[in-house]
Design a protein around this motif. Structure first.
Motif, short mmCIF file in Angstrom:
data_model
loop_
_atom_site.label_atom_id
_atom_site.label_comp_id
_atom_site.label_asym_id
_atom_site.label_seq_id
_atom_site.Cartn_x
_atom_site.Cartn_y
_atom_site.Cartn_z
N LEU A 172 2.02 -7.45 8.97
CA LEU A 172 2.10 -6.10 8.41
C LEU A 172 3.43 -5.43 8.75
O LEU A 172 3.79 -5.32 9.92
N ASN A 201 -7.74 3.78 4.44
CA ASN A 201 -8.30 2.45 4.18
C ASN A 201 -9.49 2.31 5.13
O ASN A 201 -9.32 2.44 6.34
N PHE A 209 -0.93 -11.61 3.58
CA PHE A 209 -2.13 -12.30 4.03
C PHE A 209 -1.82 -13.78 3.96
O PHE A 209 -1.51 -14.29 2.89
N TYR A 219 0.15 5.20 0.72
CA TYR A 219 -0.83 6.21 1.11
C TYR A 219 -0.19 7.60 0.96
O TYR A 219 0.80 7.89 1.63
N HIS A 249 0.85 -1.19 0.00
CA HIS A 249 0.00 0.00 0.00
C HIS A 249 0.88 1.24 0.00
O HIS A 249 1.91 1.27 0.67
O1 LIG Z 1 -1.68 -0.27 5.66
C1 LIG Z 1 -2.01 -0.75 6.74
O2 LIG Z 1 -1.50 -0.42 7.81
C2 LIG Z 1 -3.11 -1.79 6.80
C3 LIG Z 1 -3.47 -2.36 5.48
C4 LIG Z 1 -4.63 -3.30 5.59
O3 LIG Z 1 -5.43 -3.23 6.48
C5 LIG Z 1 -4.82 -4.35 4.59
O4 LIG Z 1 -4.03 -4.45 3.65
O5 LIG Z 1 -5.76 -5.14 4.73
#
Ligand SMILES: O=C(O)CCC(=O)C(=O)O
Ligand SMILES: [Fe+2]
Length: 189
Positions: A125, A113, A188, A101, A99
């Motif tokens: 994470l 998110n 995941f 941001y 991600h």
């Molecule tokens: O960027 C984050 O800290 C969380 C990302 C998240 O919740 C996800 O990828 O499901």
């Protein structure tokens, strides 16, 4: 990480976390050691859009192993043998998501998110310095501060199902920041 001398203590803490409905764990220092190891091998890596392919693949191998160790510890916390098949088969299929941001000047008007649960057994994470992740605990959003060189590990939906609700999938979201960009890498499993 296999818990080493602290294995029993960690399993006990995991039991307590489930009773108190904290289903977010912090794994400290693991990344520092791994990053040093990967850096030593960087010279041979191939660049793919700014991401080092070999390093990414190596990261996946190690973090998948860590996820499996974590599942072993959770098995013990559930009173099962560490290699109990129903949990050990979990975590074999995983996906890596990155991600990015952007900083947002009106961060109070939006979310990075929105509120969700992860459809996985565990979410591992990696994020640096800039916070933003919040978990819902007793109807309150709690900030989960990033740990330099560490990981945040959240329980997902599938683990809630196979543990008969002993571990709860973590309701979470990411708030926007005025500073940034913020990056996170999520496995995941
Ligand atoms: O960027 C984050 O800290 C969380 C990302 C998240 O919740 C996800 O990828 O499901
Ligand atoms: Fe998530």
């Amino acid at each position: 990480m296999d818990g080493g001398d602290r294995r029993d203590e960690i399993v006990e803490e995991m039991c307590r976390a489930s009773v108190e409905w904290w289903n977010t764990f912090r794994c400290v220092e693991w990344i520092v050691n791994l990053t040093n190891k990967i850096r030593r091998r960087r010279k041979s890596s191939t660049c793919m859009i700014g991401i080092e392919k070999d390093a990414t693949l190596e990261y996946m191998i190690h973090i998948t192993k860590l996820g499996q160790t974590f599942l072993e510890l959770l098995s013990e916390a559930l009173g099962l043998k560490p290699d109990h098949p129903s949990l050990m088969d979990c975590g074999k299929v995983c996906s890596l998501v990155c991600h990015y941001y952007l900083a947002c000047l009106e961060s109070e008007l939006t979310l990075g998110n929105s509120q969700h649960l992860d459809p996985a057994f565990l979410t591992l994470l990696l994020t640096k310095q800039i916070g933003g992740l919040q978990v819902l605990h007793q109807n309150q959003w709690i900030d989960v501060e990033p740990i330099e060189g560490g990981l945040i590990i959240n329980v997902g939906d599938f683990l809630q199902i196979v543990s008969n609700g002993k571990f709860k999938s973590v309701d979470h979201r990411v708030v926007s920041n005025r500073v940034g960009p913020r990056m996170s890498i999520t496995l995941f499993s």
